[in-house]
Design a protein around this motif. Structure first.
Motif, PDB file in Angstrom:
ATOM      1  N   LYS A 139       6.059 -21.444  19.367  1.00 40.80           N
ATOM      2  CA  LYS A 139       5.919 -21.072  18.449  1.00 40.80           C
ATOM      3  C   LYS A 139       5.650 -20.293  17.376  1.00 40.80           C
ATOM      4  N   ILE A 140       6.066 -19.332  18.677  1.00 43.90           N
ATOM      5  CA  ILE A 140       6.031 -17.497  17.454  1.00 43.90           C
ATOM      6  C   ILE A 140       7.871 -17.827  16.766  1.00 43.90           C
ATOM      7  N   LYS A 141       8.420 -18.940  16.861  1.00 47.43           N
ATOM      8  CA  LYS A 141       9.598 -18.733  16.505  1.00 47.43           C
ATOM      9  C   LYS A 141       9.394 -20.059  15.339  1.00 47.43           C
ATOM     10  N   LYS A 142       8.520 -20.639  15.435  1.00 48.65           N
ATOM     11  CA  LYS A 142       7.855 -21.477  13.807  1.00 48.65           C
ATOM     12  C   LYS A 142       7.344 -21.026  12.958  1.00 48.65           C
ATOM     13  N   ARG A 143       6.641 -19.303  13.480  1.00 46.60           N
ATOM     14  CA  ARG A 143       6.137 -18.905  12.617  1.00 46.60           C
ATOM     15  C   ARG A 143       6.728 -17.759  11.980  1.00 46.60           C
ATOM     16  N   THR A 144       7.997 -17.115  12.443  1.00 51.97           N
ATOM     17  CA  THR A 144       8.638 -16.310  12.477  1.00 51.97           C
ATOM     18  C   THR A 144       9.554 -16.978  10.679  1.00 51.97           C
ATOM     19  N   LEU A 145      10.101 -18.280  10.896  1.00 54.57           N
ATOM     20  CA  LEU A 145      10.530 -18.740  10.065  1.00 54.57           C
ATOM     21  C   LEU A 145      10.052 -18.650   9.058  1.00 54.57           C
ATOM     22  N   LEU A 146       8.878 -19.673   9.339  1.00 52.92           N
ATOM     23  CA  LEU A 146       7.776 -19.661   8.051  1.00 52.92           C
ATOM     24  C   LEU A 146       7.070 -18.843   7.096  1.00 52.92           C
ATOM     25  N   PHE A 147       7.127 -17.316   7.730  1.00 51.64           N
ATOM     26  CA  PHE A 147       6.814 -16.239   7.034  1.00 51.64           C
ATOM     27  C   PHE A 147       8.288 -15.298   6.382  1.00 51.64           C
ATOM     28  N   PHE A 148       9.042 -15.646   7.614  1.00 50.85           N
ATOM     29  CA  PHE A 148      10.852 -15.197   6.686  1.00 50.85           C
ATOM     30  C   PHE A 148      10.828 -15.925   5.609  1.00 50.85           C
ATOM     31  N   PHE A 149      10.996 -17.351   5.427  1.00 52.64           N
ATOM     32  CA  PHE A 149      11.591 -18.232   4.310  1.00 52.64           C
ATOM     33  C   PHE A 149      10.520 -17.694   2.880  1.00 52.64           C
ATOM     34  N   ILE A 150       9.074 -17.830   3.744  1.00 53.46           N
ATOM     35  CA  ILE A 150       8.155 -17.012   2.481  1.00 53.46           C
ATOM     36  C   ILE A 150       8.287 -15.832   1.493  1.00 53.46           C
ATOM     37  N   SER A 151       8.855 -15.463   2.695  1.00 49.38           N
ATOM     38  CA  SER A 151       9.303 -13.435   2.077  1.00 49.38           C
ATOM     39  C   SER A 151       9.930 -13.456   1.523  1.00 49.38           C
ATOM     40  N   LEU A 152      10.920 -14.163   1.660  1.00 51.07           N
ATOM     41  CA  LEU A 152      12.209 -14.185   1.117  1.00 51.07           C
ATOM     42  C   LEU A 152      11.302 -14.974  -0.218  1.00 51.07           C
ATOM     43  N   LEU A 153      10.907 -15.862  -0.201  1.00 47.51           N
ATOM     44  CA  LEU A 153      11.248 -16.160  -1.874  1.00 47.51           C
ATOM     45  C   LEU A 153      10.369 -15.141  -2.299  1.00 47.51           C
ATOM     46  N   ILE A 154       9.012 -14.724  -2.245  1.00 49.29           N
ATOM     47  CA  ILE A 154       8.348 -13.691  -2.695  1.00 49.29           C
ATOM     48  C   ILE A 154       9.627 -12.791  -3.216  1.00 49.29           C
ATOM     49  N   PHE A 155      10.057 -11.790  -2.445  1.00 47.98           N
ATOM     50  CA  PHE A 155      10.788 -10.874  -2.231  1.00 47.98           C
ATOM     51  C   PHE A 155      12.170 -11.562  -4.115  1.00 47.98           C
ATOM     52  N   PHE A 156      12.400 -12.810  -3.593  1.00 43.78           N
ATOM     53  CA  PHE A 156      13.047 -12.488  -4.944  1.00 43.78           C
ATOM     54  C   PHE A 156      12.492 -12.855  -6.226  1.00 43.78           C
ATOM     55  N   VAL A 157      11.432 -13.717  -6.115  1.00 47.19           N
ATOM     56  CA  VAL A 157      10.782 -14.295  -7.160  1.00 47.19           C
ATOM     57  C   VAL A 157       9.444 -12.550  -7.578  1.00 47.19           C
ATOM     58  N   LEU A 158       9.906 -11.261  -7.036  1.00 49.08           N
ATOM     59  CA  LEU A 158       9.074 -10.085  -7.318  1.00 49.08           C
ATOM     60  C   LEU A 158       9.926  -9.247  -8.288  1.00 49.08           C
ATOM     61  N   PHE A 159      11.896  -9.623  -8.201  1.00 51.63           N
ATOM     62  CA  PHE A 159      13.063  -8.835  -7.964  1.00 51.63           C
ATOM     63  C   PHE A 159      13.108  -9.503  -9.664  1.00 51.63           C
ATOM     64  N   VAL A 160      13.095 -10.729 -10.350  1.00 54.30           N
ATOM     65  CA  VAL A 160      12.821 -10.881 -11.282  1.00 54.30           C
ATOM     66  C   VAL A 160      11.827 -10.239 -11.888  1.00 54.30           C
ATOM     67  N   VAL A 161      10.456 -10.737 -11.409  1.00 50.57           N
ATOM     68  CA  VAL A 161       9.553 -10.048 -12.136  1.00 50.57           C
ATOM     69  C   VAL A 161       9.835  -8.434 -12.720  1.00 50.57           C
ATOM     70  N   ALA A 162       9.981  -7.657 -11.779  1.00 50.63           N
ATOM     71  CA  ALA A 162      10.495  -5.906 -11.774  1.00 50.63           C
ATOM     72  C   ALA A 162      10.934  -5.965 -12.897  1.00 50.63           C
ATOM     73  N   LEU A 163      12.182  -6.962 -13.285  1.00 55.46           N
ATOM     74  CA  LEU A 163      12.922  -6.519 -14.105  1.00 55.46           C
ATOM     75  C   LEU A 163      12.266  -7.132 -15.534  1.00 55.46           C
ATOM     76  N   MET A 164      10.944  -7.772 -15.578  1.00 58.67           N
ATOM     77  CA  MET A 164      10.597  -8.362 -16.882  1.00 58.67           C
ATOM     78  C   MET A 164       9.824  -7.332 -17.122  1.00 58.67           C
ATOM     79  N   VAL A 165       9.090  -6.856 -16.299  1.00 53.70           N
ATOM     80  CA  VAL A 165       7.546  -6.039 -16.390  1.00 53.70           C
ATOM     81  C   VAL A 165       7.533  -4.747 -16.574  1.00 53.70           C
ATOM     82  N   GLY A 166       7.268  -3.789 -17.058  1.00 51.48           N
ATOM     83  CA  GLY A 166       7.193  -2.638 -16.927  1.00 51.48           C
ATOM     84  C   GLY A 166       6.312  -1.660 -18.094  1.00 51.48           C
ATOM     85  N   ARG A 167       6.613  -0.807 -18.672  1.00 54.35           N
ATOM     86  CA  ARG A 167       5.841  -0.004 -20.007  1.00 54.35           C
ATOM     87  C   ARG A 167       6.346  -0.422 -21.534  1.00 54.35           C
TER      88      ARG A 167
END
Length: 338
Positions: free
Chosen positions: A4-32
């Protein structure tokens, strides 16, 4: 339970990895200087001269600082986890052995001498590493085997570095140099360059590969000297290797971005609530969580005011609130059952 812990870890890892890449792109677009999505992609994937300004902003300003931000978050989160596991104390942070104080002194001294950004970073990194060596030497004067001796050494050397910092601030020109030192100490990605990004990528990349390869040994070291010896692990060797890697990660991040508080303390706690104390699972989550959080911090820092909000102001506000919530909601997981 382990599955259960392993499945939960994998789920959070892939979700957070996706969020990381989305945020990376957003950071290149937004600002002053914001830009619509269509202009962003045209600037990146076409050679149209009409988008030269957008292309310059993305590649020369935002890309280096976003890479450095992500890597700094990774470095501080992983180093905080390594320190906490090695010293068997969930309340320690990357500055435990005085590396942050030492790096700050190195940077402040370079700024006092009028050095450029590259030399300031190099000086911060060098003095930060030297400080930890001094901590180890002082600690061994008390006791060669106890973890508490290293902690005491860190307090002594860190206090000494703080006194040197006070002297540097006293001698600095209050109109110019002192302001630069103070601003650097609060943390900023404003001076990020691709050179810094490449250097930090090399240090963080190699360090992460090593700790992932020895993750099971880190788990054993975290159990203590006697348990490690019964399992045939060279406790002293791996303990100093882990401390060395954590120090390298902390010193390099402070050298590139200044002193940033809380992230190395809070992110490992959040990660352990999801993955448990197995570093084979917690290290990957520290990578994605820490990187994503620091990119968000950078976006907030440079997007809502005419100037830049110091990084430590944002991480301190977020970290203290989250830490209080963790202590209230999940006392047993945070403090353990002992």
């Amino acid at each position: 339970m382990k599955d259960k812990i392993k499945k939960r870890t994998l789920l959070f890892f892939f979700i957070s990895l996706l969020i990381f890449f989305v945020l990376f792109v957003v950071a290149l677009m937004v600002g002053r200087y914001s830009m619509p999505i269509d202009e962003f992609f045209k600037a990146l994937f076409t050679n149209d001269p009409a988008f030269d300004t957008q292309r310059s902003v993305i590649l020369n300003l935002r890309l280096p600082r976003t890479i450095v931000a992500g890597l700094t978050g990774i470095a501080l989160s992983v180093s905080g986890l390594l320190y906490q596991e090695t010293f068997q104390n969930k309340l320690v942070s990357p500055g435990l052995l005085g590396v942050s104080n030492g790096a700050s002194v190195g940077a402040a001294f370079a700024i006092l001498l009028g050095a450029g950004s590259a030399l300031v970073s190099l000086s911060a990194f060098a003095v930060g590493v030297i400080t930890v060596f001094l901590t180890v030497i002082v600690g061994r004067l008390f006791n060669k085997t106890s973890s508490m001796s290293l902690v005491l050494g860190g307090l002594i050397v860190g206090g000494f570095m703080s006194s040197i910092m006070a002297i540097i601030k006293y001698t600095a020109d209050p109109e110019t140099t002192l302001a630069s030192i103070t601003y650097w100490l609060m943390g900023s990605f404003a001076n990020s360059t691709m050179t810094k990004a490449y250097v930090l990528l090399g240090i963080v990349g190699v360090s992460i590969i090593i700790v992932l390869c020895i993750s099971w040994r880190i788990n054993v070291v975290a159990l203590g000297k006697e348990e490690a010896q019964t399992k045939g692990i060279n406790y002293k060797l791996y303990r100093y290797l882990i401390i060395g890697i954590a120090t390298l990660l902390t010193a390099s991040s402070v050298a590139c971005a200044g002193s940033i508080s809380w992230i190395g303390l809070v992110i490992p706690h959040i990660v352990r609530l999801i993955s448990g104390r197995n570093t084979a699972r917690s290290i990957p989550l520290c990578i994605t969580f820490g990187g994503a959080f620091m990119i968000i911090t950078d976006i907030v820092s440079r997007s809502f005011t005419g100037g830049e909000i110091p990084l430590s102001a944002i991480t301190g506000a977020f970290g203290s609130i989250v830490f209080v919530i963790l202590l209230i909601v999940r006392k047993k997981e945070v403090f353990g059952r002992d």
